[in-house]
Design an enzyme around this catalytic site. Structure first.
Site, short mmCIF file in Angstrom:
data_model
loop_
_atom_site.label_atom_id
_atom_site.label_comp_id
_atom_site.label_asym_id
_atom_site.label_seq_id
_atom_site.Cartn_x
_atom_site.Cartn_y
_atom_site.Cartn_z
N LYS A 26 -30.91 -42.88 15.08
CA LYS A 26 -30.06 -43.45 16.13
C LYS A 26 -30.80 -43.50 17.47
O LYS A 26 -30.77 -44.52 18.16
CB LYS A 26 -28.78 -42.61 16.23
CG LYS A 26 -27.75 -43.15 17.20
CD LYS A 26 -26.36 -42.67 16.84
CE LYS A 26 -26.06 -41.26 17.28
NZ LYS A 26 -25.97 -41.10 18.73
N GLY A 102 -23.30 -42.10 24.59
CA GLY A 102 -23.91 -41.60 25.82
C GLY A 102 -25.30 -42.15 26.03
O GLY A 102 -25.73 -42.40 27.15
N ARG A 130 -17.53 -37.86 29.99
CA ARG A 130 -18.84 -37.19 29.97
C ARG A 130 -19.59 -37.38 31.30
O ARG A 130 -19.44 -38.41 31.95
CB ARG A 130 -19.67 -37.70 28.79
CG ARG A 130 -19.01 -37.32 27.47
CD ARG A 130 -19.75 -37.84 26.28
NE ARG A 130 -21.06 -37.23 26.13
CZ ARG A 130 -21.95 -37.60 25.22
NH1 ARG A 130 -21.68 -38.61 24.40
NH2 ARG A 130 -23.09 -36.99 25.13
N GLN A 198 -31.81 -38.08 27.54
CA GLN A 198 -31.14 -39.22 28.17
C GLN A 198 -31.44 -39.26 29.66
O GLN A 198 -31.71 -40.32 30.23
CB GLN A 198 -29.64 -39.14 27.90
CG GLN A 198 -29.31 -39.33 26.42
CD GLN A 198 -27.85 -39.14 26.09
OE1 GLN A 198 -27.04 -38.85 26.96
NE2 GLN A 198 -27.51 -39.31 24.83
N ASP A 347 -28.24 -31.65 18.28
CA ASP A 347 -27.19 -32.36 17.53
C ASP A 347 -26.89 -31.70 16.19
O ASP A 347 -25.92 -32.06 15.52
CB ASP A 347 -27.60 -33.83 17.31
CG ASP A 347 -27.63 -34.60 18.63
OD1 ASP A 347 -27.00 -34.14 19.60
OD2 ASP A 347 -28.28 -35.66 18.68
C1 S3P Z 1 -30.21 -38.41 22.73
C2 S3P Z 1 -30.36 -37.25 23.44
C3 S3P Z 1 -29.51 -36.06 23.27
C4 S3P Z 1 -28.72 -36.11 21.98
C5 S3P Z 1 -28.09 -37.46 21.75
C6 S3P Z 1 -29.17 -38.53 21.69
C7 S3P Z 1 -31.13 -39.53 22.97
O1 S3P Z 1 -28.61 -35.99 24.34
O2 S3P Z 1 -27.72 -35.10 21.98
O3 S3P Z 1 -27.36 -37.46 20.54
O4 S3P Z 1 -31.19 -40.45 22.14
O5 S3P Z 1 -31.81 -39.51 23.99
P1 S3P Z 1 -29.01 -35.31 25.75
O6 S3P Z 1 -30.06 -36.12 26.37
O7 S3P Z 1 -27.75 -35.33 26.56
O8 S3P Z 1 -29.44 -33.92 25.40
#
Ligand code: S3P
Length: 460
Positions: A26, A102, A130, A198, A347
């Site tokens: 993903k 997110g 969030r 993120q 995750d």
């Molecule tokens: C993700 C980063 C993680 C993860 C999310 C996907 C990404 O979140 O929990 O499912 O693809 O960059 P955070 O950056 O908030 O830790």
């Protein structure tokens, strides 16, 4: 939501056996979709995850001017993505609906900050709660402007800037948000209070158009897909320890990308194999990025029998891929998952907490406060769900404690809070107990793993 019985997963603890490819990663799929949209030219992509979250990103980049021509196949979405014009994305006339994702929201806020564009981002009920301030605050330091609301005031950019006395503190910001990008961003040297890919990615993408060198430093290393994938799109990024730097003014050019399987989805099947006697499950063609596979080291420490067969064939860009095999072995032992390991399995904490429930002794997941900011408050939901299953689980500050014991069913529905990873965790609990468990809503699984129950059937 009415309780749903997890009958799809069967009544007896039946062994899982076989080899399977789980849906594509993903995190990488979001990045391939977004980077291809930002790049000059047409990228050929294959194996993009076909799930609700990734479709949110694809719809958004289309609304911003990219041309997406993808068809669904056995291993996901394949076809072409033509980047938006060199002048940048166009301001969409309707809000960009990020759904439950997110990653879509935060990476888009970063990517759009560096263009003269106005765009409103919305999300579902969960995403709208969030925290977005963790990205809007550093992006505002670089020169982007944000306003709460749906952008009906887009003509009055100067009237409702981020720091107006009436605006909430940036750290409290949530969707809907309108971003007013700027082609004159200033580079930023940012020390992030959270280990978040993120946040890191949003700042790096804004840094691409900024004047100077942007640096992000994290307390622990978060997943590094952005820095590993950008070079495939012609962008130089330097990683050193916990810092990543990017020089502004670099142009992205189209790339050819193939996305391997998602280790986070694989974790559910692999933990199921570790829980159910006589099981042996091999997940092939899966991403083996060390910033994502922390759960493997922890499972090993707990005594699980895990084999990694790294493929000679390269993954995407500098990413590694291969196969992971788990063969059931009795006698799992508790462990302490250290704070510095958490980002590499963030995750997987829900499913690893279920594994901890089957181990002898008390497992501690240190410093997992970030779980409170995921698709639901996963911290509270894990504790409540395990307690309902007769397992002693509790919070001590930001540490999660799970004391191993036999799972028992109470008849009270397990809550998913519309969170895909909780829905899959409680489904695996049902499979491991071999009993019917009431679970309040399994449809959220489509966010990341639409074929989850079909894959479980294939292995049983
Ligand atoms: C993700 C980063 C993680 C993860 C999310 C996907 C990404 O979140 O929990 O499912 O693809 O960059 P955070 O950056 O908030 O830790």
């Amino acid at each position: 939501m009415a309780p749903v019985m997890a009958t799809q997963v069967g009544r007896a603890p039946k062994a899982l056996r076989g080899t399977i490819r789980v849906p594509s990663d993903k995190s990488l799929s979001h990045r391939v979709a977004l980077f291809s949209a930002m790049a000059q030219g047409t990228s050929r992509v294959s194996g993009l995850l076909d799930s609700l979250d990734v479709r949110s990103t694809l719809r958004a980049v289309e609304a911003l001017g990219a041309t997406v021509e993808l068809a669904a196949g056995e291993e996901g979405l394949s076809g072409t993505i033509k980047g938006w014009p060199a002048a940048g994305p166009s301001s969409p006339v309707v809000p960009l609906d990020c759904g439950n994702s997110g990653t879509t929201a935060r990476l888009l806020l970063g990517a759009l900050s560096g263009y003269e564009v106005v765009a409103c981002l919305t999300g579902d009920e969960s995403l709208s709660q969030r925290p977005m301030g963790r990205v809007t605050e550093p992006l505002a330091m670089m020169g982007a402007t944000f306003a709460e609301g749906d952008g009906e005031h887009r003509e009055h950019k100067k009237v409702r800037p981020l720091c107006a006395p009436c605006a909430p503190h940036p750290l409290q910001q949530t969707l809907p948000l309108t971003v007013y990008g700027s082609a004159q961003l200033k580079a930023l040297d940012y020390v992030s209070p959270v280990a978040s890919a993120q946040v890191k990615s949003a700042i790096l993408l804004a840094g691409l158009t900024a004047d100077g060198v942007t640096r992000v430093t994290e307390p622990h290393k978060s997943r590094d897909h952005t820095e590993l994938l950008l070079p495939a799109y012609g962008v130089q990024v330097a990683a050193c320890g916990l810092s990543v730097t990017i020089e502004g003014g670099q142009r992205m050019r189209a790339s050819d990308c193939m996305v391997p399987g998602d280790p986070s989805s694989a974790a559910f099947l692999l933990v199921a194999a570790a829980l159910i006697p006589d099981s042996e499950v091999t997940v092939r063609d899966v991403l083996l990025n060390p910033t994502r596979t922390g759960f493997i080291a922890v499972m090993r420490r707990m005594g699980a029998d895990i084999e990694i067969l790294e493929s000679e064939q390269g993954g995407l860009g500098a990413e590694r891929m291969g196969a992971i095999r788990v063969t059931h072995r009795a006698g799992l032992q508790a462990t302490t998952v250290k704070a510095h390991e958490i980002a590499s399995l963030i995750d997987e904490v829900p499913i690893m907490a279920l594994l901890a429930a089957a181990a002898q002794g008390e497992t501690v997941f240190e410093q997992v406060g970030e779980l409170r900011h995921k698709e639901s408050d996963r911290f509270a939901a894990i504790v409540a769900g395990l307690n309902l299953l007769g397992v002693e689980a509790f919070a001590q500050g930001d540490d999660l404690h799970v004391v191993g014991s036999a799972l028992q069913t109470s008849g009270v529905p397990l809550e998913t809070h519309g969170d895909h990873r909780l829905a899959m965790t409680w489904s695996i609990a049902a499979l491991a107990t071999g009993q019917e468990l009431a679970i309040d809503g399994l449809e959220s699984i489509a966010v990341s793993y639409p074929g989850f129950f079909e894959d479980l059937k294939r292995l049983s």
